[in-house]
Design an enzyme around this catalytic site. Structure first.
Site, PDB file in Angstrom:
ATOM      1  N   GLU B  58       0.809  -1.225   0.000  1.00 13.08           N
ATOM      2  CA  GLU B  58       0.000   0.000   0.000  1.00 13.08           C
ATOM      3  C   GLU B  58       0.839   1.270   0.000  1.00 13.08           C
ATOM      4  O   GLU B  58       0.417   2.309  -0.512  1.00 13.08           O
ATOM      5  CB  GLU B  58      -0.961   0.013   1.182  1.00 13.08           C
ATOM      6  CG  GLU B  58      -2.124  -0.977   1.071  1.00 13.08           C
ATOM      7  CD  GLU B  58      -1.800  -2.359   1.614  1.00 13.08           C
ATOM      8  OE1 GLU B  58      -0.602  -2.645   1.875  1.00 13.08           O
ATOM      9  OE2 GLU B  58      -2.732  -3.177   1.766  1.00 13.08           O
ATOM     10  N   PHE B 120     -11.768  -7.296  14.121  1.00 16.33           N
ATOM     11  CA  PHE B 120     -10.733  -7.752  13.195  1.00 16.33           C
ATOM     12  C   PHE B 120     -10.405  -6.647  12.174  1.00 16.33           C
ATOM     13  O   PHE B 120     -11.289  -6.103  11.553  1.00 16.33           O
ATOM     14  CB  PHE B 120     -11.208  -9.014  12.461  1.00 16.33           C
ATOM     15  CG  PHE B 120     -10.215  -9.512  11.458  1.00 16.33           C
ATOM     16  CD1 PHE B 120      -8.951  -9.938  11.847  1.00 16.33           C
ATOM     17  CD2 PHE B 120     -10.527  -9.521  10.101  1.00 16.33           C
ATOM     18  CE1 PHE B 120      -8.018 -10.377  10.917  1.00 16.33           C
ATOM     19  CE2 PHE B 120      -9.594  -9.968   9.160  1.00 16.33           C
ATOM     20  CZ  PHE B 120      -8.340 -10.385   9.577  1.00 16.33           C
ATOM     21  N   GLN B 121      -9.133  -6.344  12.074  1.00 15.00           N
ATOM     22  CA  GLN B 121      -8.623  -5.312  11.169  1.00 15.00           C
ATOM     23  C   GLN B 121      -9.216  -3.924  11.427  1.00 15.00           C
ATOM     24  O   GLN B 121      -9.417  -3.141  10.509  1.00 15.00           O
ATOM     25  CB  GLN B 121      -8.803  -5.721   9.695  1.00 15.00           C
ATOM     26  CG  GLN B 121      -7.964  -6.957   9.379  1.00 15.00           C
ATOM     27  CD  GLN B 121      -7.779  -7.221   7.911  1.00 15.00           C
ATOM     28  OE1 GLN B 121      -8.647  -6.939   7.102  1.00 15.00           O
ATOM     29  NE2 GLN B 121      -6.627  -7.779   7.555  1.00 15.00           N
ATOM     30  N   LYS B 170     -17.608  -0.523   6.408  1.00 15.09           N
ATOM     31  CA  LYS B 170     -18.058  -1.451   5.370  1.00 15.09           C
ATOM     32  C   LYS B 170     -19.563  -1.381   5.123  1.00 15.09           C
ATOM     33  O   LYS B 170     -20.024  -1.512   3.992  1.00 15.09           O
ATOM     34  CB  LYS B 170     -17.653  -2.879   5.755  1.00 15.09           C
ATOM     35  CG  LYS B 170     -17.888  -3.873   4.630  1.00 15.09           C
ATOM     36  CD  LYS B 170     -17.311  -5.253   4.924  1.00 15.09           C
ATOM     37  CE  LYS B 170     -17.517  -6.160   3.721  1.00 15.09           C
ATOM     38  NZ  LYS B 170     -16.971  -7.510   3.961  1.00 15.09           N
ATOM     39  N   MET B 487      24.450   8.571   2.491  1.00 13.64           N
ATOM     40  CA  MET B 487      24.267   9.834   3.211  1.00 13.64           C
ATOM     41  C   MET B 487      24.548   9.645   4.704  1.00 13.64           C
ATOM     42  O   MET B 487      25.110  10.528   5.356  1.00 13.64           O
ATOM     43  CB  MET B 487      22.856  10.374   2.987  1.00 13.64           C
ATOM     44  CG  MET B 487      22.648  11.778   3.494  1.00 13.64           C
ATOM     45  SD  MET B 487      23.852  12.940   2.819  1.00 13.64           S
ATOM     46  CE  MET B 487      22.949  13.594   1.423  1.00 13.64           C
TER      47      MET B 487
END
Ligand SMILES: Cc1ncc(C[n+]2csc(CCOP(=O)(O)OP(=O)(O)O)c2C)c(N)n1
Ligand SMILES: [Mg+2]
Lengths: 163, 579
Positions: B58, B120-121, B170, B487
């Site tokens: 993502e 959940f999630q 949802k 760097m």
């Protein structure tokens, strides 16, 4: 310098979290904070007491303005204003102390709003300084609990903060 | 557009979301599916206007959307599921936020009645993203979706742009529950008015100050690019005979090949740009924010300068450096007004003073002049960037990751156009470069898109080589492989007696084979003489992604480099010289 910021905020969930989060994120102080809906239920009014030099206060007001839900804001301390805070103090009182506590409350224009055999609950309204002076004045008395509302403020005269 | 007739169409929340994106003119959404967004993905499947690009992580979706926005000026759109999908997007949201990039991130959320139950999630994405978004909102009623989408785009793209997160439980997208769809034409918010044009009195004052200046400088930042004001800026700079420096975010806002351009300023800015700033009597800051990588120690910053500052965000004005003439407004209309006023009252420039100033600048230009040791046996990273510039005729979109390679790209690829240099300036996000190149290539398939990266950074999103294969995103990857987190190593060389604590990249993969394993072309370059033929071949392979693994001098440092705690003009000029 102490400043009282007054903010009109969309009365939406999350708006207050955004204001508080801003202070935490950018390392600004909050001395006190009060918030409630106004006569227009879509708008909340928030009063916030903070500290900082001019540059910090300028940044705070600018950053607050950037929040999408902030509709208007003013630094009340920039001009004549009235500030009030409400405090309730529950003290333990022996029979001998009762008179003294009552007298003290009277001097500060406080009211005794609850009473038991062993306690008094006193309500005092005023500037934050006055509330602190009252606590000072109760020096010999055992304080069981204090609750302060945080500062609310409004401009003097015809000046208003409204839509 | 879709529902001009009297009876609005009935659509589910999921379908409304996709239709609203279509009505907003969105062509691509970058994302990754999961439980909370399955209704939305199903709605996506059933139409053809909005296309979906499936990334492999993502974070890459956010950088693709972000880079699309940087190249096109329009908000990029991301779609991720709740919980891990949303948290994987956080780095990309923060990256966009720090650089004021318009982006709309749509996150799934668990069903409304489960919120707060540690379902959940479930993650509190509104809470997590709050400090790194311009705004965020959640959907409470499916019928609000068109309005909230419009509002999200409006906020993301107006004023000082930024990312907006839209959290959608949802149950707001259930296919069987349908509502009349109408996309709002316009949004007005009583609490948000982003179109300031600048105070005419202040603009006049700025102009008078600039006309009287003896040692002026124009310091232009990313706001000029975001505000699409390069043309006005260029015109004004020429009329006022101003030396122009660009920030890292502003490269391309003024053409680098123009004789009035004095290079980038700041930590790795040119010697002349930092000298000009320090010695200026008037600093004309446009869409720049006096960031700590520009100013060096603020107490020692440009002691003699009157500062004019144009910015759409009042909070950027006098935040770190006090502005004497602040102008709050969108850069473009303010510059237009300045040009207009200039036309009306031909003020006189102090040509004598300016002549002397330019003479002084010429002398400064000769002190360092972007030199590097090209005689060394090792291939130099600076030389690679110069060669890439030649091979792409200076006209490529160049994305970068973060590190020495980024600074070399900024210093040596001379950008003549805005929107061509795409890097994470504010957050400094390693892993940005490849997905950013993909986002640009998808929308500009005929343009040359080059990702300048390092062997450290590229491995932070290397899985996207797979996405590139799927969508035919034939970018050119220039991996300046120095075998170090260069760097970090440079700072360890300078400040920690070269104790390379975890800055050595051990066990590097064979990047050529890796590229091939993903179905691309890999070319390794280990000697200077191999560079030209390799670039020749790479840029001739139009329909291939080419991964150039170029082994460069591992000991090289980026110079000039401002001396920490010093004034703008205190710099190291090489490993052995300083101001
Ligand atoms: C996600 C992330 N983690 C850590 C850093 C700190 N950091 C900045 S530059 C750098 C080294 C980058 O190495 P490489 O990609 O090989 O580039 P080089 O400097 O060698 O050109 C690191 C670790 C960062 N910017 N981003
Ligand atoms: Mg490296």
């Amino acid at each position: 310098m102490r400043h009282i910021l007054s903010v009109l905020l969309e009365n939406e969930s999350g708006a207050l979290a955004r204001v508080v989060g801003l202070f935490a994120q950018r390392g600004y102080n909050i001395d006190s904070l009060t918030v409630a809906a106004t006569e227009d239920p879509t708008i909340s009014r928030l009063t916030l007491v903070t500290r900082g030099d001019d540059q910090v206060i300028e940044q705070i007001t600018k950053q607050l303005h950037k929040l999408i839900e902030v509709v208007k804001l003013a630094d009340l301390s920039e001009s004549a204003h009235i500030e009030r805070e409400l405090m309730m103090v529950k003290v333990k009182t022996t029979a001998e102390q009762r008179e003294e506590v009552k007298r003290c409350a009277d001097i500060f224009r406080g009211q005794i709003i609850d009473i038991t055999a062993n306690t008094y609950t006193i309500q005092v309204v005023g500037t934050s300084d006055k509330l602190e002076a009252f606590i000072e004045a109760l020096s010999g008395i055992q304080i069981l609990e204090t609750v302060r509302s945080g500062v609310s403020g409004i401009s003097r005269g015809e000046r208003t903060l409204s839509l | 557009m879709t529902s001009q007739n009297t009876q609005p169409e009935l659509l589910s929340g999921g379908a409304m979301l996709i239709r609203a994106l279509a009505d907003e003119g969105v062509e691509y959404v970058y994302g990754y599916p999961g439980g909370a967004v399955l209704h939305i993905y199903d709605a996506m499947f059933q139409q053809h206007q909005v296309k979906h690009v499936l990334v492999r992580h993502e974070q890459a979706a956010t950088h693709m959307a972000d880079a699309y926005a940087r190249a096109s000026g329009k908000a990029g759109v991301v779609l991720v599921t709740s919980g891990p999908g949303a948290t994987n997007a956080v780095t990309g949201i923060a990256t966009a936020y720090m650089d004021s990039i318009p982006m709309v991130v749509i996150c799934g959320q668990v069903m409304s009645h489960l919120i707060g139950d540690d379902a959940f999630q479930e993650t509190d994405m509104l809470g997590i993203s709050r400090p790194i978004v311009k705004h965020n909102m959640s959907v409470r009623r499916p019928e609000d979706i068109p309005y909230l989408v419009k509002k999200a785009f409006y906020i993301a793209q107006s004023g000082r742009p930024g990312p907006v997160v839209l959290d959608i439980p949802k149950d707001m997208t259930i296919p069987s529950q349908k509502f009349p769809y109408e996309y709002p034409k316009e949004i007005k918010l009583r609490s948000y008015n982003p179109n300031a044009k600048g105070h005419p009195g202040q603009i006049k004052k700025a102009l008078t100050t600039l006309l009287a200046a003896k040692k002026p400088v124009l310091y232009a930042g990313g706001g000029v690019i975001l505000g699409q004001a390069s043309d006005e800026l260029t015109l004004l700079a020429r009329k006022l005979n101003l030396p122009v420096t660009n920030t890292l975010m502003g490269l391309g806002a003024y053409p680098a090949s123009d004789p009035q351009f004095i290079g980038m300023l700041g930590m790795h800015g040119s010697y002349e740009a930092n000298q000009v700033m320090h010695n200026a009597d008037v600093i004309f800051a446009v869409g720049a924010r006096f960031d700590d990588r520009v100013t060096n120690a603020t107490k020692k910053f440009c002691p003699n300068a009157t500062i004019i500052h144009i910015d759409i965000d009042p909070a950027s004005i006098s935040k770190t450096i006090n502005a004497h003439i602040p102008i709050v407004g969108l850069v473009k209309p303010v510059l237009q007004e300045m040009l207009h006023q200039l036309e009306k009252n031909q003020g006189e420039l102090d040509q004598d003073a300016l002549g002397q100033w330019w003479q002084q600048i010429q002398q400064w230009r000769e002190v360092h002049g972007g030199r590097y040791d090209s005689s060394a046996s090792h291939l130099k990273p600076q030389a690679v960037i110069e060669a890439v510039h030649r091979h792409t005729k200076g006209d490529a979109y160049v994305t970068s990751d973060v590190g020495q390679h980024q600074m070399f790209a900024a210093q040596y690829y001379k950008f003549d156009k805005p929107n061509r240099w795409i890097n994470s300036g504010g957050l400094g996000t390693m892993g940005f470069g490849l997905p950013a190149a993909m986002g640009v290539k998808l929308h500009y398939p005929d343009a040359e898109v080059v990702c300048v990266t390092g062997e450290g950074s590229i491995q932070m999103n290397i899985q996207e080589l797979s996405t590139c294969k799927q969508y035919g995103l034939n970018v050119k990857i220039i991996n300046l492989n120095n075998g170090y987190l260069g760097m970090v190593k440079q700072w360890q060389d300078m400040n920690y007696d070269s104790r390379y604590s975890s800055s050595y990249m051990d066990s590097l993969p064979d990047f050529v084979k890796l590229a091939e394993a993903y179905g691309h072309v890999g070319i390794r370059v280990t000697k200077a003489e191999e560079l030209e033929p390799a670039l020749e071949r790479a840029f001739a392979l139009k329909d291939k992604l080419v991964f150039l693994d170029i082994h460069v001098d591992p000991t090289e440092h980026v110079y000039p480099m401002q001396i920490p705690g010093g004034a703008m003009n205190e710099m190291f000029l090489s490993k052995t010289e300083r101001t």
